[in-house]
Design a protein around this motif. Sequence first.
Motif, PDB file in Angstrom:
ATOM      1  N   SER A 119       4.656   5.448  -5.161  1.00 38.41           N
ATOM      2  CA  SER A 119       4.956   5.478  -6.821  1.00 38.41           C
ATOM      3  C   SER A 119       4.028   6.098  -7.310  1.00 38.41           C
ATOM      4  CB  SER A 119       4.941   3.994  -7.394  1.00 38.41           C
ATOM      5  OG  SER A 119       3.587   3.317  -6.830  1.00 38.41           O
ATOM      6  N   ASN A 120       2.700   6.195  -7.093  1.00 43.56           N
ATOM      7  CA  ASN A 120       1.793   7.068  -7.941  1.00 43.56           C
ATOM      8  C   ASN A 120       2.007   8.671  -7.506  1.00 43.56           C
ATOM      9  OD1 ASN A 120      -0.001   4.960  -8.339  1.00 43.56           O
ATOM     10  ND2 ASN A 120      -1.306   5.092  -6.587  1.00 43.56           N
TER      11      ASN A 120
ATOM     12  N   GLU B 263       0.810  -1.138  -0.093  1.00 37.44           N
ATOM     13  CA  GLU B 263      -0.039  -0.060  -0.006  1.00 37.44           C
ATOM     14  C   GLU B 263       0.825   1.151  -0.124  1.00 37.44           C
ATOM     15  OE1 GLU B 263      -3.283   1.107   0.016  1.00 37.44           O
ATOM     16  OE2 GLU B 263      -3.810  -1.277  -0.690  1.00 37.44           O
TER      17      GLU B 263
ATOM     18  N   LYS C  19       4.100  -1.841 -15.246  1.00 38.58           N
ATOM     19  CA  LYS C  19       2.821  -0.880 -15.227  1.00 38.58           C
ATOM     20  C   LYS C  19       2.963   0.315 -15.986  1.00 38.58           C
ATOM     21  CE  LYS C  19       0.097  -2.718 -11.190  1.00 38.58           C
ATOM     22  NZ  LYS C  19      -0.402  -2.305  -9.887  1.00 38.58           N
TER      23      LYS C  19
ATOM     24  N   GLU D 205      -2.408   7.240 -11.697  1.00 40.22           N
ATOM     25  CA  GLU D 205      -1.853   6.018 -10.860  1.00 40.22           C
ATOM     26  C   GLU D 205      -1.451   5.098 -11.938  1.00 40.22           C
ATOM     27  OE1 GLU D 205      -6.114   3.777 -10.857  1.00 40.22           O
ATOM     28  OE2 GLU D 205      -5.468   4.619  -8.892  1.00 40.22           O
ATOM     29  N   TRP D 206      -0.696   4.101 -11.409  1.00 42.17           N
ATOM     30  CA  TRP D 206      -0.076   2.822 -12.183  1.00 42.17           C
ATOM     31  C   TRP D 206      -1.153   1.793 -12.325  1.00 42.17           C
ATOM     32  CZ3 TRP D 206       4.730   3.974 -14.389  1.00 42.17           C
ATOM     33  CH2 TRP D 206       5.593   5.171 -13.528  1.00 42.17           C
TER      34      TRP D 206
ATOM     35  N   THR E  77       7.004  -3.210 -10.940  1.00 42.16           N
ATOM     36  CA  THR E  77       6.583  -3.022  -9.540  1.00 42.16           C
ATOM     37  C   THR E  77       7.128  -4.130  -8.680  1.00 42.16           C
ATOM     38  OG1 THR E  77       4.618  -4.699 -10.019  1.00 42.16           O
ATOM     39  CG2 THR E  77       4.348  -2.179 -10.391  1.00 42.16           C
TER      40      THR E  77
ATOM     41  N   ASP F  73       2.740   1.698  -3.445  1.00 46.69           N
ATOM     42  CA  ASP F  73       1.690   2.271  -4.232  1.00 46.69           C
ATOM     43  C   ASP F  73       1.365   3.699  -4.304  1.00 46.69           C
ATOM     44  OD1 ASP F  73       1.589  -0.527  -5.618  1.00 46.69           O
ATOM     45  OD2 ASP F  73      -0.654  -0.696  -4.497  1.00 46.69           O
TER      46      ASP F  73
END
Length: 338
Positions: A262-263, A256, A328, A336-337, A322, A259
């Motif tokens: 990375s976003n 979580e 992605k 977002e990816w 990822t 993510d």
Amino acid sequence: MTEIKLYKSRWKGIKLIALTLPFVIIGFWMISKEQNGTFDCIMAWICVSFFGIGILIGIFNLLDNSARIIINENGILDRTLKQGIIKWEQIIEAYPLDIQNQKFIAIVVDETFEFKKRQYKWAENLNKLVGAQKLNLNLSQIEINENKLSDLINKIANSEKNERLNFIRTFISNQKLETNFNYQNFIIYFFVLIGLAMVSLSNFIAFMTIIISMGISALIVKWYSGTNNKTKLYKYARIMTYLGFINLVILLLFFEIYDSISNNVGTKFTNEIETYKSEYGKYPNEINSIREKLNLNLFQNYIANKIAYKNDGNDYKLELETLKHNQKEFDKDQQEWN
């Protein structure tokens, strides 16, 4: 006076916090992402409320400095029973008891013991059903060997008054040695947990192997639950179940966080690339110069190094490998990816 004082285990409080804290964090994370009133937001609040109680109980165990059970030359005092001191002369027998993996020591007393707090009839019947007594020392929150403690109680109850102090001193000395050993065990468990997390992140097969092992261990623990025949297999299966579960929660939390970061990095790159185009009329040929402008922190920079940039003149793509080892592409509209 030389006494054995048994306190609530601080390690059990820490373990309870460690088991519940990740769920609370995930719950708050979901609340921050979901709109108020939606089903996911409501479930997130339920998760935070339920596991938050576990954190409060764990903190209470850490802050509770009062002795739960006191054993001295005169007898046994369990402050949770609210029955006063149980004198050695009144104790006939003590034996360990396991009720749904909760540790107790049942105390059989003679007719001279006066109960200050009477039990309900249904409670007496329930005690008889599970093999308990009217007086049962609850050891579920205490880090101690119930067999050794029950042996001590029987020895002192059947000894002369001048021998009691020696039994108590010997037990205190041995208990200190066992406590030091437990601290070493938890240090080992900590490093094992780090190893499990690293192996789980390395590849999917390793992750599934750990999950299957945890499931088998949980079945073994369930099989032995409620019995007094606790073998080494049960002990190690219980440890593996705990470590596997904590490892799974840590991984979910880590994914979580990864993510989200990375976003955020993808959004920063997209905004800077669009700014570059508005200034120069074209997309940049590479993004190294752009990355230097972003002032990324250590974790963001780690993700940025894994981003591949592709420019065909009319448009561009940002691709990322990822943690699950799949590719992605960053969706510029959804930020977002995907």
